[in-house]
Design a protein around this motif. Structure first.
Motif, PDB file in Angstrom:
ATOM      1  N   LEU A   1       0.631  -0.923   0.289  1.00  0.00           N
ATOM      2  CA  LEU A   1       0.032   0.680   0.251  1.00  0.00           C
ATOM      3  C   LEU A   1       0.427   1.529  -0.133  1.00  0.00           C
ATOM      4  O   LEU A   1       0.707   2.242  -0.751  1.00  0.00           O
ATOM      5  CB  LEU A   1      -0.575   0.378   1.279  1.00  0.00           C
ATOM      6  N   LEU A   2       1.997   1.172   0.745  1.00  0.00           N
ATOM      7  CA  LEU A   2       2.726   2.647   0.982  1.00  0.00           C
ATOM      8  C   LEU A   2       3.545   2.451  -0.907  1.00  0.00           C
ATOM      9  O   LEU A   2       3.456   3.802  -0.840  1.00  0.00           O
ATOM     10  CB  LEU A   2       3.829   2.764   1.690  1.00  0.00           C
ATOM     11  N   ASN A   3       3.544   1.354  -1.231  1.00  0.00           N
ATOM     12  CA  ASN A   3       4.500   1.518  -2.132  1.00  0.00           C
ATOM     13  C   ASN A   3       3.639   1.826  -3.533  1.00  0.00           C
ATOM     14  O   ASN A   3       3.603   3.171  -4.912  1.00  0.00           O
ATOM     15  CB  ASN A   3       4.807   0.451  -2.734  1.00  0.00           C
ATOM     16  N   GLY A   4       2.282   1.322  -3.782  1.00  0.00           N
ATOM     17  CA  GLY A   4       1.330   1.707  -4.625  1.00  0.00           C
ATOM     18  C   GLY A   4       1.172   3.137  -4.437  1.00  0.00           C
ATOM     19  O   GLY A   4       0.597   4.487  -5.631  1.00  0.00           O
ATOM     20  N   VAL A   5       0.527   3.831  -3.088  1.00  0.00           N
ATOM     21  CA  VAL A   5       0.683   4.941  -2.755  1.00  0.00           C
ATOM     22  C   VAL A   5       1.399   6.330  -4.010  1.00  0.00           C
ATOM     23  O   VAL A   5       1.072   7.118  -3.463  1.00  0.00           O
ATOM     24  CB  VAL A   5      -0.541   5.499  -1.639  1.00  0.00           C
ATOM     25  N   GLY A   6       2.577   6.043  -3.289  1.00  0.00           N
ATOM     26  CA  GLY A   6       3.392   6.223  -3.433  1.00  0.00           C
ATOM     27  C   GLY A   6       3.506   7.034  -5.237  1.00  0.00           C
ATOM     28  O   GLY A   6       4.434   7.652  -5.352  1.00  0.00           O
TER      29      GLY A   6
ATOM     30  N   GLY B   1      -1.951   1.550  -8.685  1.00  0.00           N
ATOM     31  CA  GLY B   1      -3.451   1.221  -8.320  1.00  0.00           C
ATOM     32  C   GLY B   1      -2.948  -0.555  -7.963  1.00  0.00           C
ATOM     33  O   GLY B   1      -3.597  -0.948  -7.259  1.00  0.00           O
ATOM     34  N   PHE B   2      -2.510  -0.492  -8.871  1.00  0.00           N
ATOM     35  CA  PHE B   2      -2.479  -2.609  -8.702  1.00  0.00           C
ATOM     36  C   PHE B   2      -1.877  -2.797  -7.625  1.00  0.00           C
ATOM     37  O   PHE B   2      -2.317  -3.406  -6.639  1.00  0.00           O
ATOM     38  CB  PHE B   2      -1.311  -3.035  -9.798  1.00  0.00           C
ATOM     39  N   LEU B   3      -0.783  -2.433  -6.848  1.00  0.00           N
ATOM     40  CA  LEU B   3       0.018  -2.640  -5.761  1.00  0.00           C
ATOM     41  C   LEU B   3      -0.579  -2.304  -4.393  1.00  0.00           C
ATOM     42  O   LEU B   3      -1.524  -2.345  -3.883  1.00  0.00           O
ATOM     43  CB  LEU B   3       0.966  -1.717  -5.543  1.00  0.00           C
ATOM     44  N   SER B   4      -1.460  -0.921  -5.116  1.00  0.00           N
ATOM     45  CA  SER B   4      -2.770  -0.995  -4.024  1.00  0.00           C
ATOM     46  C   SER B   4      -3.817  -2.088  -3.345  1.00  0.00           C
ATOM     47  O   SER B   4      -4.385  -2.213  -2.588  1.00  0.00           O
ATOM     48  CB  SER B   4      -3.534   0.609  -4.301  1.00  0.00           C
TER      49      SER B   4
ATOM     50  N   GLY C   1      -2.261  -5.127  -1.923  1.00  0.00           N
ATOM     51  CA  GLY C   1      -2.035  -4.641  -0.966  1.00  0.00           C
ATOM     52  C   GLY C   1      -3.428  -4.758  -0.187  1.00  0.00           C
ATOM     53  O   GLY C   1      -3.687  -5.044   1.076  1.00  0.00           O
ATOM     54  N   ALA C   2      -4.485  -3.702   0.090  1.00  0.00           N
ATOM     55  CA  ALA C   2      -5.913  -3.766   0.391  1.00  0.00           C
ATOM     56  C   ALA C   2      -6.540  -5.059   0.187  1.00  0.00           C
ATOM     57  O   ALA C   2      -7.013  -5.224   1.340  1.00  0.00           O
ATOM     58  CB  ALA C   2      -6.625  -2.879  -0.470  1.00  0.00           C
ATOM     59  N   LEU C   3      -6.486  -6.059  -1.022  1.00  0.00           N
ATOM     60  CA  LEU C   3      -7.114  -7.441  -0.809  1.00  0.00           C
ATOM     61  C   LEU C   3      -6.677  -8.627   0.614  1.00  0.00           C
ATOM     62  O   LEU C   3      -6.910  -8.798   1.587  1.00  0.00           O
ATOM     63  CB  LEU C   3      -7.004  -7.990  -2.043  1.00  0.00           C
ATOM     64  N   VAL C   4      -5.449  -8.242   0.492  1.00  0.00           N
ATOM     65  CA  VAL C   4      -3.859  -9.282   1.457  1.00  0.00           C
ATOM     66  C   VAL C   4      -4.596  -8.842   3.192  1.00  0.00           C
ATOM     67  O   VAL C   4      -4.694  -9.165   3.887  1.00  0.00           O
ATOM     68  CB  VAL C   4      -2.817  -9.273   1.363  1.00  0.00           C
ATOM     69  N   LEU C   5      -4.497  -6.911   2.884  1.00  0.00           N
ATOM     70  CA  LEU C   5      -4.871  -6.127   4.125  1.00  0.00           C
ATOM     71  C   LEU C   5      -6.267  -6.647   5.188  1.00  0.00           C
ATOM     72  O   LEU C   5      -6.241  -7.469   5.676  1.00  0.00           O
ATOM     73  CB  LEU C   5      -3.972  -4.642   4.062  1.00  0.00           C
TER      74      LEU C   5
ATOM     75  N   ALA D   1     -11.048  -4.160  -2.259  1.00  0.00           N
ATOM     76  CA  ALA D   1      -9.309  -3.953  -2.710  1.00  0.00           C
ATOM     77  C   ALA D   1      -9.304  -3.636  -4.947  1.00  0.00           C
ATOM     78  O   ALA D   1      -9.250  -3.168  -4.806  1.00  0.00           O
ATOM     79  CB  ALA D   1      -8.882  -5.227  -3.293  1.00  0.00           C
ATOM     80  N   ASN D   2     -11.032  -3.333  -4.482  1.00  0.00           N
ATOM     81  CA  ASN D   2     -11.590  -2.132  -6.638  1.00  0.00           C
ATOM     82  C   ASN D   2     -11.112  -1.230  -5.855  1.00  0.00           C
ATOM     83  O   ASN D   2     -11.160  -0.615  -7.259  1.00  0.00           O
ATOM     84  CB  ASN D   2     -12.334  -2.954  -6.693  1.00  0.00           C
ATOM     85  N   VAL D   3     -11.089  -0.094  -4.728  1.00  0.00           N
ATOM     86  CA  VAL D   3     -11.198   1.358  -4.625  1.00  0.00           C
ATOM     87  C   VAL D   3     -10.183   1.557  -5.094  1.00  0.00           C
ATOM     88  O   VAL D   3     -10.395   2.813  -6.099  1.00  0.00           O
ATOM     89  CB  VAL D   3     -11.452   1.516  -3.091  1.00  0.00           C
ATOM     90  N   PRO D   4      -9.240   1.425  -5.421  1.00  0.00           N
ATOM     91  CA  PRO D   4      -7.644   2.399  -5.507  1.00  0.00           C
ATOM     92  C   PRO D   4      -7.816   1.781  -7.124  1.00  0.00           C
ATOM     93  O   PRO D   4      -7.624   3.214  -7.984  1.00  0.00           O
ATOM     94  CB  PRO D   4      -6.565   1.024  -5.201  1.00  0.00           C
TER      95      PRO D   4
END
Length: 129
Positions: A24-29, A59-62, A65-69, A84-87
């Motif tokens: 998530l951190l990398n995806g948002v970055g 967006g894909f990384l996010s 990350g959201a799915l796994v979290l 997980a579809n929100v990003p």
């Protein structure tokens, strides 16, 4: 981390949350500062199309990350998938209405973009409400 998960060492939920947080951190970055992240990968110049690619990859990384979290936190799988579809929706909204990168930089037709926005919004709505 994967050795711990496969070997049964440590708290698997905590490990998954940590890895998801990193994604998530990398995806948002990548989404917010695609050119800076591209520089971290050694690229000296980032053309507009590559910038859009990095934002999409963020967006894909996010998503992942959201799915796994969500799963590691005990959410029902359908709700985790929806969240997980929100990003993806945010990337599509940005690319179509805010920066308009999808249409102006990539030259994508608006109609299919709107269709997939509707599909993504439906997935989020039907799985989270």
């Amino acid at each position: 981390s994967i050795v711990s998960l496969l070997g049964g060492f440590g708290d698997s939920a905590l490990i998954m949350k940590g890895v998801a947080g990193w994604w998530l951190l990398n995806g948002v970055g990548m989404f917010l500062a695609a050119d800076k992240v591209a520089g971290a990968y050694g690229l000296k110049e980032v053309d507009p199309k590559l910038n859009v690619l990095f934002k999409g990859f963020g967006g894909f990384l996010s998503n992942f990350g959201a799915l796994v979290l969500g799963l590691a936190s005990g959410l029902p799988p359908a709700k985790a998938i929806g969240l997980a579809n929100v990003p993806s929706l945010l990337v599509q909204l940005d690319g179509n209405f805010v920066t308009k990168d999808s249409i102006e930089v990539l030259g994508l037709a608006a109609g299919p973009q709107y269709f997939w926005l509707l599909v993504g919004a439906s997935v989020v709505a039907f799985t989270t409400l």
